[in-house]
Motif scaffolding. Structure first.
Motif, short mmCIF file in Angstrom:
data_model
loop_
_atom_site.label_atom_id
_atom_site.label_comp_id
_atom_site.label_asym_id
_atom_site.label_seq_id
_atom_site.Cartn_x
_atom_site.Cartn_y
_atom_site.Cartn_z
N LEU A 22 52.23 -55.07 17.04
CA LEU A 22 52.68 -53.72 16.71
C LEU A 22 51.52 -52.80 17.05
N THR A 23 51.72 -51.94 18.02
CA THR A 23 50.69 -51.01 18.45
C THR A 23 51.06 -49.63 17.93
N ILE A 24 50.18 -49.06 17.12
CA ILE A 24 50.44 -47.75 16.51
C ILE A 24 49.56 -46.71 17.20
N HIS A 25 50.20 -45.63 17.67
CA HIS A 25 49.54 -44.53 18.36
C HIS A 25 49.56 -43.30 17.45
N PRO A 26 48.60 -43.16 16.54
CA PRO A 26 48.64 -42.01 15.62
C PRO A 26 48.58 -40.66 16.32
N LEU A 27 47.91 -40.58 17.47
CA LEU A 27 47.74 -39.29 18.13
C LEU A 27 49.05 -38.75 18.69
N ASP A 28 50.02 -39.64 18.98
CA ASP A 28 51.33 -39.14 19.42
C ASP A 28 52.46 -39.58 18.49
N ASN A 29 52.09 -40.12 17.31
CA ASN A 29 53.03 -40.45 16.24
C ASN A 29 54.11 -41.45 16.67
N THR A 30 53.70 -42.48 17.42
CA THR A 30 54.63 -43.51 17.85
C THR A 30 54.07 -44.89 17.54
N ALA A 31 54.96 -45.88 17.57
CA ALA A 31 54.57 -47.27 17.40
C ALA A 31 55.47 -48.11 18.29
N ARG A 32 54.95 -49.26 18.76
CA ARG A 32 55.71 -50.12 19.66
C ARG A 32 55.47 -51.58 19.29
N LEU A 33 56.56 -52.32 19.14
CA LEU A 33 56.50 -53.75 18.91
C LEU A 33 56.80 -54.43 20.23
N ALA A 34 55.83 -55.18 20.77
CA ALA A 34 55.98 -55.76 22.10
C ALA A 34 55.01 -56.93 22.28
N TRP A 35 55.30 -57.74 23.33
CA TRP A 35 54.34 -58.74 23.75
C TRP A 35 53.16 -58.02 24.41
N ASN A 36 51.95 -58.42 24.08
CA ASN A 36 50.76 -57.84 24.69
C ASN A 36 49.76 -58.95 24.99
N PRO A 37 49.02 -58.82 26.09
CA PRO A 37 47.94 -59.78 26.32
C PRO A 37 46.92 -59.66 25.18
N GLN A 38 46.51 -60.77 24.64
CA GLN A 38 45.54 -60.75 23.54
C GLN A 38 44.25 -60.09 24.01
N ASP A 39 43.65 -59.30 23.13
CA ASP A 39 42.37 -58.63 23.36
C ASP A 39 42.44 -57.54 24.43
N LEU A 40 43.63 -57.03 24.71
CA LEU A 40 43.76 -55.92 25.64
C LEU A 40 44.51 -54.80 24.92
N SER A 41 43.75 -53.89 24.34
CA SER A 41 44.39 -52.81 23.60
C SER A 41 43.69 -51.49 23.88
N ASP A 42 44.43 -50.43 23.75
CA ASP A 42 43.92 -49.08 23.91
C ASP A 42 43.06 -48.78 22.69
N PRO A 43 41.83 -48.30 22.86
CA PRO A 43 40.98 -48.03 21.70
C PRO A 43 41.53 -46.92 20.80
#
Length: 112
Positions: A22-43
């Motif tokens: 679950l990737t939460i983007h507070p700056l644009d008020n969105t969240a996404r549940l998805a498959w993601n490569p481990q250790d690859l995330s937007d800071p």
């Protein structure tokens, strides 16, 4: 906060070290549940690992229910991104969002 859920959460990825996140983007008020490569995330996001296995519909519904009923979403949405002078880098300021992110991560892992 707007949640989007990818449709392929019940499929396994053949190569690589993938995790449902679950990737939460507070700056644009969105969240996404998805498959993601481990250790690859937007800071500029909070990335909460949920499962290393594909999910069934019941688990996806439970995750969606936890997210939509979670009281700390407003705290997470108010997270402040800034230059952290004491660390010489940009990042999330200290605030109540850290506790909310930790609690939400725990609840999501318990849901699956």
């Amino acid at each position: 906060m707007q949640l989007s859920i990818d449709s392929d959460l019940n499929a396994r990825y053949a190569a690589g070290d993938w995790v449902i996140t679950l990737t939460i983007h507070p700056l644009d008020n969105t969240a996404r549940l998805a498959w993601n490569p481990q250790d690859l995330s937007d800071p500029q996001t909070f990335s909460l690992p949920v499962s290393r296995r594909p999910l069934n519909r019941k688990a996806i519904a439970a995750i969606e229910n936890v997210f939509t009923s979670f009281d700390g979403l407003d705290d997470i949405a108010n997270a402040e991104w800034a230059y952290l002078h004491n660390q010489n880098r940009s990042g999330w300021e200290e605030g109540p969002w850290w506790d909310a992110v930790g609690e939400l991560g725990y609840l999501l892992r318990e849901a699956v």
